[in-house]
Design a protein around this motif. Structure first.
Motif: not given
Lengths: 107, 119
Positions: B35, B37, B47, B50, B59, B99, B104-108
């Motif tokens: 992603s 940001v 955001w 991604r 997206n 991520d 999926a979704g947790s931007l680690e």
């Protein structure tokens, strides 16, 4: 787009206090929410994902919960290093959206 | 441990374009989504979009559609974000973040940020 309404935008607290920050989603998101901590000049750091799962290495004083479309980050006993800005982010559907942020300052 | 290293700061004229790179190392590029940001001075996180390099799916944020393009080069494990028709409001620090597709979704993991100044 899913709108995330985060509150409060700022708060003051003391070391040892219990603090809660809330994000309200504009629709059901089925736990697809993460919480991030950001300190000045640094990249954000993920604390919680899937609404209540603690990221590896994050202290257990941080916790996340959900009630309907309301999501809450709780810090059970504030430590000096916790003073920062916190953001929620939904990832249920694209576009992903962040809350406006909550700045936690020392009282 | 994934490391994301971004390209350096840019100063651009209004109306021009900027392309920021994000090179990944320490992980398997195809296991991640990437992603972008951004954060304007004193403002919150936004955001932008991604890409899933494994399947080349992108997206984008609706307010940036038509101006932002995210691509990935699997051969060099590098993602790119290009923003066109720059205006002063695009002045911001731009971050890439990854991520794991199985979470999926947790931007680690995050890059160090790239300051883009439009002036």
């Amino acid at each position: 787009d899913i709108q995330m309404t985060q509150s409060p935008s700022s708060l003051s607290a003391s070391v040892g206090d219990r603090v809660t920050i809330t994000c309200r989603a504009s629709q059901d998101m089925s736990n697809s929410l993460a919480w991030y901590q950001q300190k000045p000049g640094k990249a954000p750091k993920v604390l919680v994902y899937a609404a209540s799962r603690l990221e590896s290495g994050v202290p257990s004083r941080f916790s996340g919960s959900r009630s309907g479309t309301d999501y809450t980050l709780t810090i059970s006993s504030l430590q000096p290093e916790d003073f920062a800005t916190y953001y929620c982010k939904q990832y249920y559907t694209t576009p992903w959206t962040f809350g406006q942020g909550s700045k936690l300052e020392i009282k | 441990q994934v490391q994301l290293v971004q390209s350096g700061a840019e100063v651009k004229k209004p109306g021009s374009s900027v392309k920021v790179s994000c090179r990944a190392s320490g992980g398997t590029f195809s296991d991640y989504g990437l992603s972008w940001v951004r954060q304007a001075p004193g403002q919150g996180l936004e955001w932008m979009g991604r890409i899933i390099p494994f399947v080349d799916i992108t997206n984008y944020a609706h307010n940036l559609l038509g101006r932002v393009t995210i691509t990935a080069d699997k051969s060099t494990s590098t993602a790119y974000m290009e923003l066109s028709s720059l205006r002063s409001e695009d002045t911001a620090v731009y971050y890439c973040a990854s991520d794991l597709l199985t979470a999926a979704g947790s931007l680690e993991y995050w890059g160090q940020g790239t300051l883009v100044t439009v002036s």
